[in-house]
Write a protein that holds these residues in place. Structure first.
Motif: not given
Length: 339
Positions: A184-205
């Motif tokens: 919906i909002k390309t390159n949105d900072p908040a959404a980008t940050e959320l995705k990065q945090a979720a991706t990092a957390a998933k990799e640490k499982l």
């Protein structure tokens, strides 16, 4: 009596010799000239000129019928013209005011007020090109704003779901929600940050974390299935799914309660089915007895049906009919004995 034309012997037309100034003939000629000028002015709707010309004619020939008529007509037409002009001015003012209001409302994004202003302008000037164009602009801006608001709502929903999934350690769902927000909002900072945090957390499982998450998911699916089964009154299925949930989380309070509820409702449903079966059997027996005129049995069976379903309309009606027939039968038997 005042004459409305030149007297015999006077010549005032083209090519005639002008009468000497100060003579009656000269006055008559001035009168005719003024009258003619007034009529011409009236014809071209120059009403003040026509009135002035009529006044010049009347100054020469007071109370002259033709001049009075000319002045009356010119005055009347001038009044009508003035009234029409005044009305046109008022309508123009209303139109301009409505258009200005509409433009101002559009600038502050008050589309309801803008549309009201446009409609007010069109009420004054229907099919006015400027008003219709402004109306189109308002509708376009309104639709654009509505679409933008819908996109914003969808974005906020996706972000809310993503944050909730992140808090629940459902990192795959958090990533999916972040991707939806970014669509919906390309390159949105908040959404980008959320995705990065979720991706990092998933990799640490760890393997244990993954297994725990999978168990939690199976548990939640089983609990959801229990509730679905209860809603459709499939109590056996509800109990089975509750057992699945309890196999994942032993002694889980929520699963135990749902299983207890399912068993209680299953027992009640079975009891109700037995009552319904007994009621149906009693009603069929009562009807069969009534049909063969075994009124005592019919009443007994109707009473049995009413014992199962107190105040049941069908059983009450059947009992009443049986009693009435029993009374008739007894009365007839008594008459037969007396004979």
């Amino acid at each position: 009596r005042q004459s409305s034309g030149p007297s015999v012997g006077q010549t005032t037309g083209p090519g005639s010799t002008p009468a000497p100034p100060g003579t009656a003939a000269a006055a008559r000629q001035d009168y005719q000239n003024a009258l003619e000028e007034g009529r011409l002015a009236l014809g071209r709707k120059a009403y003040p000129e026509a009135i002035a010309a009529a006044d010049r004619a009347l100054a020469i020939m007071p109370a002259d019928a033709a001049a009075l008529q000319l002045k009356s007509r010119a005055t009347e037409e001038k009044q009508k013209s003035d009234a029409a002009l005044a009305e046109a001015a008022r309508e123009l003012e209303k139109y301009n005011s409505a258009m200005n209001d509409a433009r101002t409302a559009l600038e502050r994004h008050d589309y309801a007020a803008a549309m009201a202003g446009v409609q007010a302008a069109l009420n004054v000037r229907s099919n006015d090109a400027s008003a219709l164009q402004l109306k189109s602009n308002v509708e376009r801006a309104q639709n654009s704003a509505a679409a933008q608001a819908e996109r914003q709502r969808n974005y906020e929903t996706a972000m809310g779901e993503g944050r909730a999934a992140m808090a629940a350690a459902d990192f795959a769902a958090a990533i999916a929600s972040a991707d939806k927000a970014l669509s919906i909002k390309t390159n949105d900072p908040a959404a980008t940050e959320l995705k990065q945090a979720a991706t990092a957390a998933k990799e640490k499982l760890t393997t244990a974390d993954v297994a725990a998450a999978q168990r939690q998911e199976r548990y939640e699916n089983a609990m959801r299935d229990v509730r679905y089964a209860l809603r459709r009154k499939d109590f056996a299925e509800a109990i089975a799914k509750a057992d699945v949930a309890l196999g994942i989380k032993t002694n889980d309070a929520a699963a135990l309660k749902l299983r207890e509820d399912a068993r209680a409702r299953q027992t009640e449903a079975a009891a109700q089915a037995e009552r319904d079966k007994a009621y149906t059997a009693a009603m069929e027996a009562a009807q069969a007895a009534y049909d063969r005129k075994d009124f005592a049995t019919a009443i007994t069976q109707a009473v049995a049906a009413l014992t199962i379903r107190t105040n049941d309309a069908a059983a009450t009606n059947l009992k009443t009919r049986v009693a009435a027939q029993q009374d008739l039968h007894d009365a007839q038997a008594a008459l037969d004995r007396n004979d």
